[in-house]
Design a protein around this motif. Structure first.
Motif, PDB file in Angstrom:
ATOM      1  N   VAL A 183       3.580  -1.311   3.914  1.00 26.27           N
ATOM      2  CA  VAL A 183       3.098   0.039   3.671  1.00 26.27           C
ATOM      3  C   VAL A 183       4.294   0.931   3.372  1.00 26.27           C
ATOM      4  O   VAL A 183       5.317   0.872   4.068  1.00 26.27           O
ATOM      5  N   VAL A 184       4.159   1.729   2.316  1.00 24.32           N
ATOM      6  CA  VAL A 184       5.200   2.677   1.926  1.00 24.32           C
ATOM      7  C   VAL A 184       4.623   4.076   2.068  1.00 24.32           C
ATOM      8  O   VAL A 184       3.632   4.404   1.414  1.00 24.32           O
ATOM      9  N   PHE A 185       5.226   4.888   2.929  1.00 24.42           N
ATOM     10  CA  PHE A 185       4.789   6.268   3.105  1.00 24.42           C
ATOM     11  C   PHE A 185       5.672   7.182   2.270  1.00 24.42           C
ATOM     12  O   PHE A 185       6.901   7.171   2.405  1.00 24.42           O
TER      13      PHE A 185
ATOM     14  N   MET B 214      -0.357  -7.023  -5.649  1.00 24.08           N
ATOM     15  CA  MET B 214      -1.061  -5.753  -5.823  1.00 24.08           C
ATOM     16  C   MET B 214      -0.250  -4.597  -5.262  1.00 24.08           C
ATOM     17  O   MET B 214       0.463  -4.744  -4.264  1.00 24.08           O
ATOM     18  N   VAL B 215      -0.382  -3.449  -5.927  1.00 26.88           N
ATOM     19  CA  VAL B 215       0.071  -2.167  -5.390  1.00 26.88           C
ATOM     20  C   VAL B 215      -1.166  -1.282  -5.305  1.00 26.88           C
ATOM     21  O   VAL B 215      -1.863  -1.081  -6.306  1.00 26.88           O
TER      22      VAL B 215
ATOM     23  N   ALA C   7      -7.221   1.906   7.840  1.00 28.17           N
ATOM     24  CA  ALA C   7      -7.675   0.659   8.458  1.00 28.17           C
ATOM     25  C   ALA C   7      -7.639  -0.480   7.446  1.00 28.17           C
ATOM     26  O   ALA C   7      -7.218  -1.598   7.760  1.00 28.17           O
ATOM     27  N   PHE C   8      -8.067  -0.188   6.223  1.00 24.17           N
ATOM     28  CA  PHE C   8      -8.016  -1.193   5.161  1.00 24.17           C
ATOM     29  C   PHE C   8      -6.582  -1.579   4.854  1.00 24.17           C
ATOM     30  O   PHE C   8      -6.257  -2.768   4.703  1.00 24.17           O
TER      31      PHE C   8
ATOM     32  N   ALA D 233       0.845  -1.188   0.000  1.00 20.19           N
ATOM     33  CA  ALA D 233       0.000   0.000   0.000  1.00 20.19           C
ATOM     34  C   ALA D 233       0.881   1.238   0.000  1.00 20.19           C
ATOM     35  O   ALA D 233       1.810   1.342   0.803  1.00 20.19           O
ATOM     36  N   LEU D 234       0.595   2.155  -0.914  1.00 18.07           N
ATOM     37  CA  LEU D 234       1.277   3.445  -0.962  1.00 18.07           C
ATOM     38  C   LEU D 234       0.383   4.477  -0.303  1.00 18.07           C
ATOM     39  O   LEU D 234      -0.764   4.664  -0.708  1.00 18.07           O
TER      40      LEU D 234
END
Length: 281
Positions: free
Chosen positions: A244-246, A227-228, A235-236, A42-43
């Motif tokens: 997770v990439v911030f 997936m990206v 929350a998801f 997740a980005l």
């Protein structure tokens, strides 16, 4: 339809040194990213941080100024992987494709990249003059040159899976936002990609329609799709993403397991962003 089993395989996606500027505005500054087979990244980050530009670069919709993108495991040979529960057919296992944006990238290479990745857009991007079924089979039939009867049969299975088989002859204007986004997901799955890309898939939806779309994506993650996902749904992301990439200002500020980045981030900038978003929720 699941492209992999539960075993973590080699990286399906490798990004190295990705740079992109629009005029004097540097949107991506040396981005590195790895996504192992069967994992979800997740980005997250503020608007303008470069998240969507990364996705568009992975689907040939944006041309980076420098860096490289590799989709598919290096050394892989052509073949296929079996589909899982709820699927239809097999997902082609294409050999690795590497694009070097420091050199000239050809239209043929961009087309090959799109054979390996599929995008689910924030605003659906369905063809308004086509029915739901026509939207779903457009890519498989006219781009991938697959038999129409095969494409229709697979589309029916996928639409049934997301509860929209009865809408196959409807037009996009006859759908709710949640239904249109689920059609967008089905359209991406019908291409049998090695990599699924989601650009804020719920941001254009009314709040009561969000859960149905997130449930479909969560199911795909559980099946082992690679997936990206660009998302503001923390929350998801915590429930679904492996990493997770911030991002902020075109760079990766922090990355790590979802539980660590979203519950106990190390970097002050990440802490500020997560606190603000959770407060807004």
């Amino acid at each position: 339809m699941s492209p992999t089993d539960a075993t973590v395989g080699p990286a399906v996606l490798q990004v190295r040194g990705l740079n992109k500027s629009f005029g004097a505005n540097a949107v991506l500054r040396g981005i590195d990213l790895d996504v192992p087979r069967g994992k979800v990244v997740a980005l997250i980050g503020p608007s303008g941080s470069g998240k969507t530009t990364i996705l568009r670069s992975l689907n040939g919709l944006e041309m980076p100024d420098a860096g490289s993108v590799t989709v598919g495991a290096r050394g892989a040979t052509a073949g296929s992987e079996p589909a899982g529960a709820g699927g239809s057919g097999v997902v082609p296992q294409l050999p690795a494709l590497s694009l070097d944006f420091d050199a000239k990238v050809t239209p043929k290479e961009i087309a090959a990249l799109r054979d390996r990745s599929a995008m689910v857009f924030q605003h659906y991007n369905l063809f308004p003059h086509m029915t739901v079924l026509q939207n779903v089979i457009e890519g498989p039939v006219h781009v991938q040159k697959r038999p129409r009867t095969e494409a229709v049969a697979e589309a029916d299975k996928l639409l049934d899976r997301v509860g929209l088989l009865e809408k196959k002859d409807a037009y996009p204007f006859e759908l709710s936002g949640g239904q249109a986004q689920r059609v967008g997901i089905v359209r991406a799955l019908a291409l049998k990609p090695q990599l699924l890309l989601f650009d804020e898939p719920t941001s254009a939806l009314d709040p009561e329609l969000v859960d149905d779309v997130l449930a479909v994506i969560k199911e795909l993650a559980d099946e082992g799709w690679t997936m990206v996902i660009v998302t503001h749904e923390l929350a998801f992301a915590r429930q679904t993403a492996d990493e997770v990439v911030f991002m902020d200002g075109g760079v990766v500020v922090e990355r790590g397991p979802a539980s660590q980045v979203l519950r106990n981030p190390r970097e002050e900038r990440t802490q500020q962003f997560v606190r603000r978003l959770l407060h807004e929720i």
